[in-house]
Motif scaffolding. Structure first.
Motif, PDB file in Angstrom:
ATOM      1  N   VAL B 120       0.848  -1.202   0.000  1.00  0.00           N
ATOM      2  CA  VAL B 120       0.000   0.000   0.000  1.00  0.00           C
ATOM      3  C   VAL B 120       0.873   1.238   0.000  1.00  0.00           C
ATOM      4  O   VAL B 120       0.642   2.195  -0.744  1.00  0.00           O
ATOM      5  CB  VAL B 120      -0.946   0.000   1.223  1.00  0.00           C
ATOM      6  CG1 VAL B 120      -1.674   1.325   1.336  1.00  0.00           C
ATOM      7  CG2 VAL B 120      -1.931  -1.119   1.122  1.00  0.00           C
ATOM      8  N   TRP B 121       1.912   1.214   0.842  1.00  0.00           N
ATOM      9  CA  TRP B 121       2.792   2.377   0.904  1.00  0.00           C
ATOM     10  C   TRP B 121       3.487   2.604  -0.434  1.00  0.00           C
ATOM     11  O   TRP B 121       3.557   3.720  -0.924  1.00  0.00           O
ATOM     12  CB  TRP B 121       3.854   2.207   1.991  1.00  0.00           C
ATOM     13  CG  TRP B 121       4.840   3.306   1.938  1.00  0.00           C
ATOM     14  CD1 TRP B 121       4.682   4.563   2.426  1.00  0.00           C
ATOM     15  CD2 TRP B 121       6.102   3.281   1.278  1.00  0.00           C
ATOM     16  NE1 TRP B 121       5.779   5.325   2.123  1.00  0.00           N
ATOM     17  CE2 TRP B 121       6.664   4.565   1.427  1.00  0.00           C
ATOM     18  CE3 TRP B 121       6.822   2.303   0.592  1.00  0.00           C
ATOM     19  CZ2 TRP B 121       7.908   4.890   0.898  1.00  0.00           C
ATOM     20  CZ3 TRP B 121       8.047   2.634   0.067  1.00  0.00           C
ATOM     21  CH2 TRP B 121       8.591   3.912   0.226  1.00  0.00           C
ATOM     22  N   THR B 122       4.016   1.528  -1.027  1.00  0.00           N
ATOM     23  CA  THR B 122       4.754   1.671  -2.287  1.00  0.00           C
ATOM     24  C   THR B 122       3.861   2.277  -3.358  1.00  0.00           C
ATOM     25  O   THR B 122       4.269   3.197  -4.074  1.00  0.00           O
ATOM     26  CB  THR B 122       5.285   0.301  -2.752  1.00  0.00           C
ATOM     27  OG1 THR B 122       5.872  -0.361  -1.644  1.00  0.00           O
ATOM     28  CG2 THR B 122       6.309   0.448  -3.830  1.00  0.00           C
ATOM     29  N   GLY B 123       2.627   1.749  -3.446  1.00  0.00           N
ATOM     30  CA  GLY B 123       1.701   2.276  -4.450  1.00  0.00           C
ATOM     31  C   GLY B 123       1.361   3.729  -4.205  1.00  0.00           C
ATOM     32  O   GLY B 123       1.404   4.562  -5.115  1.00  0.00           O
ATOM     33  N   ALA B 124       1.065   4.066  -2.938  1.00  0.00           N
ATOM     34  CA  ALA B 124       0.671   5.441  -2.624  1.00  0.00           C
ATOM     35  C   ALA B 124       1.831   6.404  -2.785  1.00  0.00           C
ATOM     36  O   ALA B 124       1.646   7.559  -3.179  1.00  0.00           O
ATOM     37  CB  ALA B 124       0.141   5.501  -1.198  1.00  0.00           C
ATOM     38  N   PHE B 125       3.049   5.937  -2.524  1.00  0.00           N
ATOM     39  CA  PHE B 125       4.228   6.792  -2.696  1.00  0.00           C
ATOM     40  C   PHE B 125       4.412   7.124  -4.172  1.00  0.00           C
ATOM     41  O   PHE B 125       4.737   8.256  -4.532  1.00  0.00           O
ATOM     42  CB  PHE B 125       5.453   6.060  -2.140  1.00  0.00           C
ATOM     43  CG  PHE B 125       6.709   6.869  -2.169  1.00  0.00           C
ATOM     44  CD1 PHE B 125       6.709   8.183  -1.742  1.00  0.00           C
ATOM     45  CD2 PHE B 125       7.890   6.316  -2.615  1.00  0.00           C
ATOM     46  CE1 PHE B 125       7.871   8.934  -1.766  1.00  0.00           C
ATOM     47  CE2 PHE B 125       9.057   7.054  -2.646  1.00  0.00           C
ATOM     48  CZ  PHE B 125       9.042   8.364  -2.222  1.00  0.00           C
ATOM     49  N   LEU B 190       7.544  -8.489  -7.384  1.00  0.00           N
ATOM     50  CA  LEU B 190       8.151  -7.398  -6.609  1.00  0.00           C
ATOM     51  C   LEU B 190       9.288  -6.755  -7.402  1.00  0.00           C
ATOM     52  O   LEU B 190       9.418  -5.530  -7.424  1.00  0.00           O
ATOM     53  CB  LEU B 190       8.663  -7.946  -5.270  1.00  0.00           C
ATOM     54  CG  LEU B 190       9.331  -6.931  -4.341  1.00  0.00           C
ATOM     55  CD1 LEU B 190       8.351  -5.848  -3.928  1.00  0.00           C
ATOM     56  CD2 LEU B 190       9.889  -7.608  -3.109  1.00  0.00           C
ATOM     57  N   GLU B 191      10.076  -7.598  -8.091  1.00  0.00           N
ATOM     58  CA  GLU B 191      11.155  -7.029  -8.905  1.00  0.00           C
ATOM     59  C   GLU B 191      10.585  -6.176 -10.030  1.00  0.00           C
ATOM     60  O   GLU B 191      11.150  -5.133 -10.373  1.00  0.00           O
ATOM     61  CB  GLU B 191      12.047  -8.136  -9.475  1.00  0.00           C
ATOM     62  CG  GLU B 191      12.755  -8.984  -8.434  1.00  0.00           C
ATOM     63  CD  GLU B 191      13.385  -8.179  -7.301  1.00  0.00           C
ATOM     64  OE1 GLU B 191      14.040  -7.164  -7.580  1.00  0.00           O
ATOM     65  OE2 GLU B 191      13.189  -8.554  -6.132  1.00  0.00           O
ATOM     66  N   ASP B 192       9.448  -6.611 -10.607  1.00  0.00           N
ATOM     67  CA  ASP B 192       8.810  -5.804 -11.652  1.00  0.00           C
ATOM     68  C   ASP B 192       8.383  -4.443 -11.105  1.00  0.00           C
ATOM     69  O   ASP B 192       8.604  -3.406 -11.733  1.00  0.00           O
ATOM     70  CB  ASP B 192       7.581  -6.537 -12.209  1.00  0.00           C
ATOM     71  CG  ASP B 192       7.983  -7.711 -13.083  1.00  0.00           C
ATOM     72  OD1 ASP B 192       9.180  -7.782 -13.425  1.00  0.00           O
ATOM     73  OD2 ASP B 192       7.116  -8.534 -13.404  1.00  0.00           O
ATOM     74  N   ILE B 193       7.753  -4.471  -9.918  1.00  0.00           N
ATOM     75  CA  ILE B 193       7.314  -3.213  -9.306  1.00  0.00           C
ATOM     76  C   ILE B 193       8.529  -2.333  -9.025  1.00  0.00           C
ATOM     77  O   ILE B 193       8.545  -1.135  -9.326  1.00  0.00           O
ATOM     78  CB  ILE B 193       6.547  -3.504  -8.001  1.00  0.00           C
ATOM     79  CG1 ILE B 193       5.215  -4.208  -8.302  1.00  0.00           C
ATOM     80  CG2 ILE B 193       6.285  -2.223  -7.225  1.00  0.00           C
ATOM     81  CD1 ILE B 193       4.534  -4.791  -7.086  1.00  0.00           C
TER      82      ILE B 193
END
Lengths: 152, 377
Positions: B120-125, B190-193
């Motif tokens: 959630v944090w990664t997306g919102a950041f 995760l590596e793709d993200i």
């Protein structure tokens, strides 16, 4: 010279030191120079006839934990903001919800509730059945009333 | 909401700007009173309390076993970690140790939820910096974890899965299969993200060297968790004061010495990889046996009495989550005090954003991982 009232080990295995509030600043200064660089938590407890304040101190380097307890009969405790910046918000929160006045705090305002709120909710004698309504006057300041009135 | 201010430094007028509580780039209901000299932030004061429910008082009014409900609503993206934090304190106070199987199940759920919270944090950041694409990748992965949570607890966010003495319901082969499937496919995703972020020049140039948090300042303000580890202090409660079964699994604590926004991003990404490492070991180690301590069975639950005081700390996805529980020998807690990590982390914000551009204020605050259910309680 710091007078320690009682020293014990708590239920969770942490060392607890009880001091009189007059010696609080002195003992905290001493502990900070010993490496307790992290003030983790300030808790106020309403013991009905007196208020208890509990400080959780942490030494990050040596990973030591210490609990300091003090008591006050007149709702006043010296502020630790000059030693730890993290005391600032914690003390404001305890003033807001518990009504402990931290003497020497630079900005002792309520943190969560509106400035005009009546009473301190975490006190044991706080009346939960009374509903408060916060209104705003012409100058933008808020004031609390106990009857709904217009607009509510 | 602009207001001209009479204060002036070197002839320039400072402008006071109110950001929030309903601002698209503010996480939750944060309000900032910012004083600007042109585009430079000169002063910043966070104003909180818009989501205040006084969960500490609500816990005092209920039995020990009921409080998990209020803890779910604190950090609502990492509810399992909140429950673990409360139960660590409550079980020590009431002296009801959970059986080993329950502890392993709790560990697995806490780690799954840590990944979900970091996603959630990664997306919102990304959204804060104007990147829309990674948000969908992150939430697609989080959805798989949410499905597992629905299977075990019946709800998506306010889970209330754990209770005093164990967990609400045992896990079965289907859930273990689902978790194994997730563990298998997640590292590649995760590596793709991660690639969408670190191969982006704009992302790197906006975050490298921005929002420097010195370790002394961090300790002084009580900052914990990934923010502290990104400032070069190797401190993780899972290692230093192991709870649940963290001393029986092998994992590393990511630390960065760069102290900036990018370091905080990289620490969180690496934490997700380490969580997968923990899950891989834990899923094989679940022993057979009871998942609930019979001393805390349903009708007996409300009769549990606690005396004395206990402080338990756990590592939530945001930092040190501590619960200080005081009992007076009755069936209800006398005082519940919560140390919420983001509350302390947010208090350092005025130091970090001083003399930065206003657009960078959003990026810097984005790295704090603010969840307002927990700050306002």
């Amino acid at each position: 010279m710091v007078e320690v009232i009682e020293e014990s080990i708590g239920k969770d295995g942490r060392k607890v030191i009880k001091v009189a509030k007059e010696y609080l600043i002195a003992i905290m200064k001493d502990l900070k120079s010993q490496g307790y660089d992290h003030l983790s938590l300030i808790t106020g407890i309403d013991r009905k006839d007196k208020l208890e304040v509990v400080y959780h101190l942490h030494n990050m380097k040596e990973d030591k934990y210490l609990v300091i307890k003090t008591e006050t009969l007149d709702e006043r405790v010296p502020s630790l903001t000059s030693l730890y910046s993290s005391a600032n918000w914690d003390e404001r929160e305890q003033y807001d919800l518990m009504g402990i006045v931290f003497e020497g705090h630079p900005n002792l305002k309520r943190l969560f509730l509106p400035e005009s709120w009546v009473g301190h909710p975490l006190r044991k004698n706080y009346d939960l059945s009374k509903v408060q309504y916060i209104n705003m006057d012409e100058n933008g300041d808020d004031y609390a009333t106990f009857d709904p009135g217009d607009g509510w | 909401m602009l207001k001209e201010d009479s204060e002036s430094a070197n002839g320039n007028k400072w402008v006071e700007l109110n950001m929030g509580p309903q601002h698209p780039s503010m996480h939750g209901v944060l309000r900032l009173r910012v004083k600007l000299d042109g585009e430079i932030v000169k002063e910043c004061e966070p104003i909180i309390g818009y989501l205040h429910r006084n969960a500490e008082k609500l816990c005092e009014l209920d039995y020990y076993c009921d409080a998990t409900v209020y803890f779910d609503r604190m950090d609502y993206v990492g509810a399992m970690n909140m429950e673990v934090g409360y139960l660590e304190a409550a079980e020590k106070l009431l002296d009801i140790p959970p059986p080993e199987r329950a502890q392993w199940i709790r560990l697995i759920m806490a780690e799954l939820n840590r990944i979900a919270a970091h996603l959630v944090w990664t997306g919102a950041f990304g959204l804060d910096l104007g990147m829309l694409t990674p948000f969908f990748y992150c939430f697609a992965e989080r959805e798989k974890i949410q499905r597992i949570f629905v299977d075990i607890s019946g709800s998506r966010q306010q889970l209330n899965y754990m209770s005093i003495g164990g967990v609400y319901q045992d896990i079965n082969d289907k859930i273990i299969y689902d978790i194994e499937q997730f563990i298998d496919q997640f590292p590649k995703k995760l590596e793709d993200i991660n690639k969408t972020f670190i191969k982006n020049d704009i992302f790197i140039s906006r975050n490298k060297g921005m929002g420097i948090l010195e370790p002394e300042v961090a300790l002084d303000y009580g900052v914990t968790g990934p923010m502290l580890r990104a400032s070069g202090i190797d401190y993780d409660i899972r290692k230093k004061e192991p709870y649940l079964m963290y001393d029986k699994v092998n994992f590393d604590v990511p630390v960065s010495y760069k102290k900036d926004n990018l370091a905080r991003y990289l620490v969180r990404i690496e934490e997700m990889r380490q969580s997968i490492k923990i899950l891989k070991q834990a899923i094989k180690k679940i022993p057979d046996g009871p998942y609930f301590n019979p001393k805390a069975k349903k009708p007996l639950m409300i009769r549990l009495r606690g005396d004395g005081d206990v402080y338990a700390r756990t590592e939530s996805s945001k930092g040190e989550f501590g619960v200080y529980l005081v009992g007076d020998g009755g069936v209800k807690p006398y005082r519940v005090r919560v140390r919420s990590p983001t509350f302390k982390n947010l208090s350092v914000a005025p130091v970090l954003v001083k003399d930065q551009m206003i657009a960078d204020l959003i990026a810097i605050l984005g790295t704090f991982d603010l969840v307002f259910g927990e700050i306002d309680r």
